[in-house]
Design a protein around this motif. Structure first.
Motif, PDB file in Angstrom:
ATOM      1  N   LEU A  40     -32.387  30.483 -10.378  1.00  0.00           N
ATOM      2  CA  LEU A  40     -32.692  31.727 -11.238  1.00  0.00           C
ATOM      3  C   LEU A  40     -32.083  32.992 -10.455  1.00  0.00           C
ATOM      4  O   LEU A  40     -31.780  34.054 -11.183  1.00  0.00           O
ATOM      5  N   GLY A  41     -32.024  33.077  -8.911  1.00  0.00           N
ATOM      6  CA  GLY A  41     -31.345  34.193  -8.420  1.00  0.00           C
ATOM      7  C   GLY A  41     -32.364  34.971  -7.883  1.00  0.00           C
ATOM      8  O   GLY A  41     -32.090  36.230  -7.124  1.00  0.00           O
ATOM      9  N   LYS A  42     -33.646  35.007  -8.154  1.00  0.00           N
ATOM     10  CA  LYS A  42     -34.567  35.973  -7.691  1.00  0.00           C
ATOM     11  C   LYS A  42     -35.079  35.708  -6.158  1.00  0.00           C
ATOM     12  O   LYS A  42     -34.770  34.537  -5.600  1.00  0.00           O
ATOM     13  N   PRO A  43     -35.455  36.556  -5.434  1.00  0.00           N
ATOM     14  CA  PRO A  43     -35.856  36.234  -4.072  1.00  0.00           C
ATOM     15  C   PRO A  43     -37.147  35.396  -4.011  1.00  0.00           C
ATOM     16  O   PRO A  43     -38.114  35.500  -5.089  1.00  0.00           O
ATOM     17  N   LEU A  44     -37.109  34.333  -3.249  1.00  0.00           N
ATOM     18  CA  LEU A  44     -37.856  33.065  -3.288  1.00  0.00           C
ATOM     19  C   LEU A  44     -38.341  32.715  -1.967  1.00  0.00           C
ATOM     20  O   LEU A  44     -37.695  33.054  -0.971  1.00  0.00           O
ATOM     21  N   VAL A  45     -39.609  32.563  -2.037  1.00  0.00           N
ATOM     22  CA  VAL A  45     -40.340  31.732  -0.840  1.00  0.00           C
ATOM     23  C   VAL A  45     -41.111  30.711  -1.457  1.00  0.00           C
ATOM     24  O   VAL A  45     -41.541  30.464  -2.263  1.00  0.00           O
ATOM     25  N   ILE A  46     -40.905  29.709  -0.367  1.00  0.00           N
ATOM     26  CA  ILE A  46     -41.679  28.493  -0.673  1.00  0.00           C
ATOM     27  C   ILE A  46     -42.958  28.255   0.187  1.00  0.00           C
ATOM     28  O   ILE A  46     -42.785  28.314   1.333  1.00  0.00           O
ATOM     29  N   GLY A  47     -44.035  27.894  -0.454  1.00  0.00           N
ATOM     30  CA  GLY A  47     -45.350  27.640   0.184  1.00  0.00           C
ATOM     31  C   GLY A  47     -45.372  26.143   0.300  1.00  0.00           C
ATOM     32  O   GLY A  47     -45.668  25.732  -0.697  1.00  0.00           O
ATOM     33  N   LEU A  48     -44.990  25.521   1.312  1.00  0.00           N
ATOM     34  CA  LEU A  48     -45.057  24.168   1.370  1.00  0.00           C
ATOM     35  C   LEU A  48     -46.589  23.348   1.812  1.00  0.00           C
ATOM     36  O   LEU A  48     -47.095  23.592   2.864  1.00  0.00           O
ATOM     37  N   ASN A  49     -47.306  23.095   0.635  1.00  0.00           N
ATOM     38  CA  ASN A  49     -48.659  22.983   0.679  1.00  0.00           C
ATOM     39  C   ASN A  49     -48.756  21.581   0.832  1.00  0.00           C
ATOM     40  O   ASN A  49     -48.131  20.472   0.657  1.00  0.00           O
ATOM     41  N   MET A  50     -50.130  21.258   1.206  1.00  0.00           N
ATOM     42  CA  MET A  50     -50.506  19.587   1.329  1.00  0.00           C
ATOM     43  C   MET A  50     -49.887  19.174   2.561  1.00  0.00           C
ATOM     44  O   MET A  50     -49.538  17.743   2.456  1.00  0.00           O
ATOM     45  N   VAL A  51     -49.515  19.862   3.832  1.00  0.00           N
ATOM     46  CA  VAL A  51     -48.879  19.134   4.854  1.00  0.00           C
ATOM     47  C   VAL A  51     -49.725  18.160   5.449  1.00  0.00           C
ATOM     48  O   VAL A  51     -49.384  17.196   6.214  1.00  0.00           O
ATOM     49  N   ASP A  52     -51.353  18.407   5.313  1.00  0.00           N
ATOM     50  CA  ASP A  52     -52.053  17.418   5.727  1.00  0.00           C
ATOM     51  C   ASP A  52     -52.224  16.120   4.998  1.00  0.00           C
ATOM     52  O   ASP A  52     -52.152  15.164   5.824  1.00  0.00           O
ATOM     53  N   VAL A  53     -52.018  16.197   3.759  1.00  0.00           N
ATOM     54  CA  VAL A  53     -52.013  14.838   2.952  1.00  0.00           C
ATOM     55  C   VAL A  53     -50.722  14.308   3.261  1.00  0.00           C
ATOM     56  O   VAL A  53     -50.722  12.854   3.493  1.00  0.00           O
ATOM     57  N   ALA A  54     -49.570  14.947   3.571  1.00  0.00           N
ATOM     58  CA  ALA A  54     -48.438  14.298   3.877  1.00  0.00           C
ATOM     59  C   ALA A  54     -48.452  13.442   5.216  1.00  0.00           C
ATOM     60  O   ALA A  54     -47.940  12.490   5.255  1.00  0.00           O
ATOM     61  N   LYS A  55     -49.079  14.254   6.269  1.00  0.00           N
ATOM     62  CA  LYS A  55     -49.429  13.888   7.466  1.00  0.00           C
ATOM     63  C   LYS A  55     -50.229  12.396   7.048  1.00  0.00           C
ATOM     64  O   LYS A  55     -50.205  11.219   7.896  1.00  0.00           O
TER      65      LYS A  55
ATOM     66  N   THR B 213     -21.539  41.578 -23.953  1.00  0.00           N
ATOM     67  CA  THR B 213     -22.352  42.644 -23.492  1.00  0.00           C
ATOM     68  C   THR B 213     -21.757  43.376 -22.161  1.00  0.00           C
ATOM     69  O   THR B 213     -21.168  42.724 -21.252  1.00  0.00           O
ATOM     70  N   LYS B 214     -21.918  44.834 -22.073  1.00  0.00           N
ATOM     71  CA  LYS B 214     -21.254  45.529 -21.234  1.00  0.00           C
ATOM     72  C   LYS B 214     -22.449  45.981 -19.961  1.00  0.00           C
ATOM     73  O   LYS B 214     -21.930  46.049 -18.861  1.00  0.00           O
ATOM     74  N   LYS B 215     -23.757  45.705 -20.361  1.00  0.00           N
ATOM     75  CA  LYS B 215     -24.790  45.947 -19.250  1.00  0.00           C
ATOM     76  C   LYS B 215     -24.962  44.680 -18.329  1.00  0.00           C
ATOM     77  O   LYS B 215     -24.738  43.636 -19.008  1.00  0.00           O
ATOM     78  N   ARG B 216     -25.452  44.802 -17.455  1.00  0.00           N
ATOM     79  CA  ARG B 216     -25.721  43.755 -16.582  1.00  0.00           C
ATOM     80  C   ARG B 216     -26.925  43.004 -17.234  1.00  0.00           C
ATOM     81  O   ARG B 216     -28.161  43.500 -17.326  1.00  0.00           O
ATOM     82  N   LEU B 217     -27.052  41.598 -16.989  1.00  0.00           N
ATOM     83  CA  LEU B 217     -27.911  40.863 -17.736  1.00  0.00           C
ATOM     84  C   LEU B 217     -29.011  40.509 -16.682  1.00  0.00           C
ATOM     85  O   LEU B 217     -28.762  40.538 -15.397  1.00  0.00           O
ATOM     86  N   PRO B 218     -30.268  40.624 -17.124  1.00  0.00           N
ATOM     87  CA  PRO B 218     -31.414  40.442 -16.098  1.00  0.00           C
ATOM     88  C   PRO B 218     -31.512  39.409 -15.496  1.00  0.00           C
ATOM     89  O   PRO B 218     -32.192  38.961 -14.397  1.00  0.00           O
ATOM     90  N   LEU B 219     -30.756  38.262 -16.219  1.00  0.00           N
ATOM     91  CA  LEU B 219     -30.771  36.841 -15.271  1.00  0.00           C
ATOM     92  C   LEU B 219     -29.390  36.249 -15.277  1.00  0.00           C
ATOM     93  O   LEU B 219     -28.562  36.639 -15.833  1.00  0.00           O
ATOM     94  N   PRO B 220     -29.053  35.387 -14.368  1.00  0.00           N
ATOM     95  CA  PRO B 220     -27.945  35.182 -13.993  1.00  0.00           C
ATOM     96  C   PRO B 220     -27.404  34.162 -15.050  1.00  0.00           C
ATOM     97  O   PRO B 220     -28.097  33.391 -15.619  1.00  0.00           O
ATOM     98  N   ALA B 221     -25.958  34.524 -15.273  1.00  0.00           N
ATOM     99  CA  ALA B 221     -25.203  33.817 -16.526  1.00  0.00           C
ATOM    100  C   ALA B 221     -25.111  32.371 -16.057  1.00  0.00           C
ATOM    101  O   ALA B 221     -25.468  31.520 -17.287  1.00  0.00           O
ATOM    102  N   ARG B 222     -25.143  31.956 -14.704  1.00  0.00           N
ATOM    103  CA  ARG B 222     -24.949  30.524 -14.434  1.00  0.00           C
ATOM    104  C   ARG B 222     -26.569  29.762 -14.875  1.00  0.00           C
ATOM    105  O   ARG B 222     -26.413  28.815 -15.284  1.00  0.00           O
ATOM    106  N   TRP B 223     -27.331  30.538 -14.335  1.00  0.00           N
ATOM    107  CA  TRP B 223     -28.780  29.854 -14.846  1.00  0.00           C
ATOM    108  C   TRP B 223     -28.856  29.814 -16.045  1.00  0.00           C
ATOM    109  O   TRP B 223     -29.472  28.816 -16.838  1.00  0.00           O
TER     110      TRP B 223
END
Length: 697
Positions: free
Chosen positions: A127-142, A215-225
């Motif tokens: 999607l191309g937006k700034p992204l952060v992953i919250g890796l949850n349930m690390v206790d369950v994985a353990k 379209t001449k203006k920049r799209l709000p979303l990446p064309a590839r996505w």
């Protein structure tokens, strides 16, 4: 810097729990798949001092850029497995990403189910937006013998990854600080890309070129996505592209790619793209997932061998609910409610009366306060202890993960009547209130099953009916209150299943349905989350008492005070008696043909709690005699059970009717949802009373 961060993740990854940890507001939490059915927005909590950032972030985990205080909103979106919408709640996510303004994405990922969760993650990275992953349930994985090297995962995906335990809040401050670090959208969009093969890549380029030309203006979303989502079959993206590119071009291109993929890969485009992503994920897991110990049978698996047993599952559920009702109505709830009732009808009413006398209040105003507001609103408030106790246990069962097992156990029965176990989840929510139960039906994929679940929702015994049950059960079935109330809940479920079968054989024909539900591990609910959940449900009831029930009590008092022959008339000569008397003969065969019962049934359309408010006003006795005692002069045990059954099944409240109309967008089905419960309630109450009378009860 004002940020709008979209919180997105698979169902049952702890997304809403994380929302509550990061924001100063509260959203409903339940430990099952699909609990969030609409967008919720919360203001982010303030950060610690910027100087402390170095204590909680690590360059290896992807932190970069200039730290700023995090001022913004977190938008909690429904849990989805993919951005390609199949259900109404999934469509909310795609529609949001395309049409709504937002600056960042917070993707919550279940560490114990990393492979499945990463499919959505890859789509979000594209999607191309700034992204952060919250890796949850690390206790369950353990607990499952797995360790996720989050630093290496961050390096591979080129985005920040922060390990957290959303249920307890561990790691959430670090996650908040990471989100406060700014990233350039260009870096996020260009630093990661999966190669989907010559055919798909060439088709993506054609769409990109067409978008550039149109379209001449920049799209709000990446064309590839946009191109990838189009080839995956995302209907919302297709509609968006149609507004820019002519449909014949899109349809012809899709057809050409479909033929080429089918010829070379023997797959549909959707499955081919899925396989390409899965191949990448498999190679990624080799580097980041480490097995720390042989996986042994977990406590969850041991418990599930019993509670999801083919033959024991339903008896265990019924026994569990019976114990809940015993505690709510017999062991703990009744003494508390009885004490509150004595306080409101005794000292509180006396103090109020003395105060009104001291200020020389008119007799009319005194009657309004004592006979109207205190009798009406107070008559409902006395049941708050029982309702709160019920909410505590229901919330505990939800958050612990048990209710998801109930849906699984019920699937066999639901399938026989044309539904599946997933439809039972909105019905369970309907035990609290029918309105969110109707809204929760959005998570059901099949339109027919979604509609059927919504129109059956009024048969679920919501908490608003509890004051009626508590009143009559205490008056006529003091030794078996829990059993009587449980029988009403079971009765509602039983007739919902019976009518589901009738509807699927007549108006709503069967269609193929697959039931898939994720069973979360059993967890001891965090006390703060449990308390907020109970408060969130309880305050709705209290809010009703301060608005609808208050206004209804005043209106009912006015109808008892005024009659065809003037003001301050006898109760039996009031307008309320006239109105109730008109319909009273209709209910004579059901065992409650008095004008008081007729009036209560009419006012119950506003809210079911108003039934008790009405009775408290029309049967009001200022001194020793309680409402429960007065009921024994007007009802028998048989007619009381007939009345409770009627209240259980007859027309839904005004708010539920409005919600059904909104969700179905159909006047016809809204009318059906009002008419059939009344017919069913009348028929069943008639049978109960007439057969009971014949047998000498």
């Amino acid at each position: 810097m004002m940020k709008k961060i979209a919180l997105i993740g698979n169902p049952n990854t702890g997304k809403t729990s994380l929302f509550n940890q990061l924001t100063s507001s509260y959203a409903y939490v339940g430990n099952w798949s699909g609990v969030t059915v609409e967008k919720k927005v919360g203001k982010l909590k303030p950060l610690v001092h910027p100087g402390e950032l170095s204590k909680y972030t690590d360059g290896a985990s992807g932190a970069s850029g200039q730290f700023r205080d995090l001022d913004g909103e977190l938008i909690d979106l429904p849990g989805v497995y993919t951005l390609n919408p199949l259900t109404n709640d999934e469509a909310v996510v795609s529609q949001f990403l395309i049409n709504e303004p937002f600056t960042d994405v917070l993707n919550i990922v279940d560490a114990s189910q990393l492979q499945r969760n990463l499919h959505l993650t890859l789509q979000l990275i594209e999607l191309g937006k700034p992204l952060v992953i919250g890796l949850n349930m690390v206790d369950v994985a353990k607990q499952h013998g797995m360790y996720i090297n989050y630093k290496r995962l961050s390096q591979k995906l080129k985005i920040p990854v922060i390990p957290i335990i959303a249920r307890t809040g561990k790691g959430c401050r670090q996650l908040t600080q990471q989100m406060a670090t700014t990233y350039t959208e260009t870096k996020t969009a260009q630093s990661f890309q999966i190669y989907y093969g010559h055919i798909i890549e060439k088709a993506i380029t054609r769409i990109e070129n067409e978008l550039t030309a149109k379209t001449k203006k920049r799209l709000p979303l990446p064309a590839r996505w946009l191109a990838l989502q189009f080839f995956e079959g995302n209907s919302r993206v297709y509609d968006y592209l149609q507004s820019i590119i002519a449909s014949p071009f899109l349809d012809q291109l899709y057809k050409e790619v479909q033929i080429a993929i089918k010829k070379t890969e023997s797959q549909t485009i959707h499955h081919y793209i899925y396989r390409k992503r899965n191949q990448y994920i498999q190679s990624l897991l080799v580097d980041v997932e480490e097995t720390t110990a042989p996986q042994a049978t977990t406590l969850t698996e041991k418990i599930d061998q019993v509670v999801t047993h083919r033959f024991l599952g339903i008896p265990i559920f019924l026994l569990t609910m019976f114990l809940v009702f015993m505690i709510t109505f017999d062991w703990l709830g009744f003494p508390l409610s009885d004490g509150l009732d004595k306080f409101l009808s005794g000292p509180f009413s006396e103090w109020t009366k003395i105060s009104l006398t001291q200020i020389n209040a008119s007799p009319y105003f005194e009657s309004l306060i004592i006979d109207g507001i205190i009798a009406g609103v107070g008559g409902v408030l006395v049941f708050i202890p029982q309702i709160i106790i019920m909410y505590i246990f229901i919330s505990f069962l939800e958050d612990s993960g048990y209710m998801a097992r109930v849906a699984l156990v019920m699937d066999r029965f639901m399938e026989n009547v044309g539904l599946n176990g997933k439809a039972f989840i909105p019905m369970i929510i309907g035990f609290g209130c029918n309105v969110p139960g109707v809204m929760a039906a959005r998570t059901i994929e099949q339109p027919r099953e979604r509609l059927l679940t919504m129109i059956l929702m009024p048969l679920m015994s919501c908490s608003a009916r509890l004051p009626v049950y508590a009143l009559f059960a205490a008056a006529f079935f003091a030794k078996n209150q829990a059993l009587i109330v449980l029988s009403l809940y079971v009765l509602g479920i039983a007739f919902a299943l019976i009518l589901a079968k009738v509807f699927t054989m007549t108006f709503l024909k069967n269609e193929s349905s697959i039931f898939v539900i994720e069973l979360p591990p059993y967890r001891l609910p965090h006390w703060s989350t449990l308390a907020r959940s109970v408060w969130d449900k309880g305050k709705v009831f209290i809010k009703k008492a301060g608005t609808i029930i208050f206004a209804g009590s005043v209106f009912i008092w006015l109808l008892t005070f005024v009659g065809p022959y003037g003001f301050d008339v006898e109760m039996n000569e009031s307008y309320l008696a006239v109105i109730g008397g008109v319909i009273a003969p209709i209910f004579e065969p059901l065992g409650f043909g008095s004008w008081q019962a007729g009036a209560a049934i009419i006012t119950g359309f506003l809210a079911k709690e108003v039934v008790v408010s009405t009775m408290n006003i029309v049967y009001y006795a200022p001194d020793v005699v309680t409402l429960q005692g007065l009921m024994t002069n007007h009802y028998t045990a048989l007619s009381a059970y007939s009345f409770m059954t009627f209240i259980l099944l007859y027309i839904p409240c005004m708010a539920t009717v409005a919600t059904i109309k909104k969700e179905t967008n159909s006047t016809k089905w809204t009318v059906v949802s009002v008419v059939y419960p009344f017919v069913l309630a009348y028929a069943l109450s008639f049978l109960i009373y007439q057969i009971g009378t014949f047998l000498g009860f």
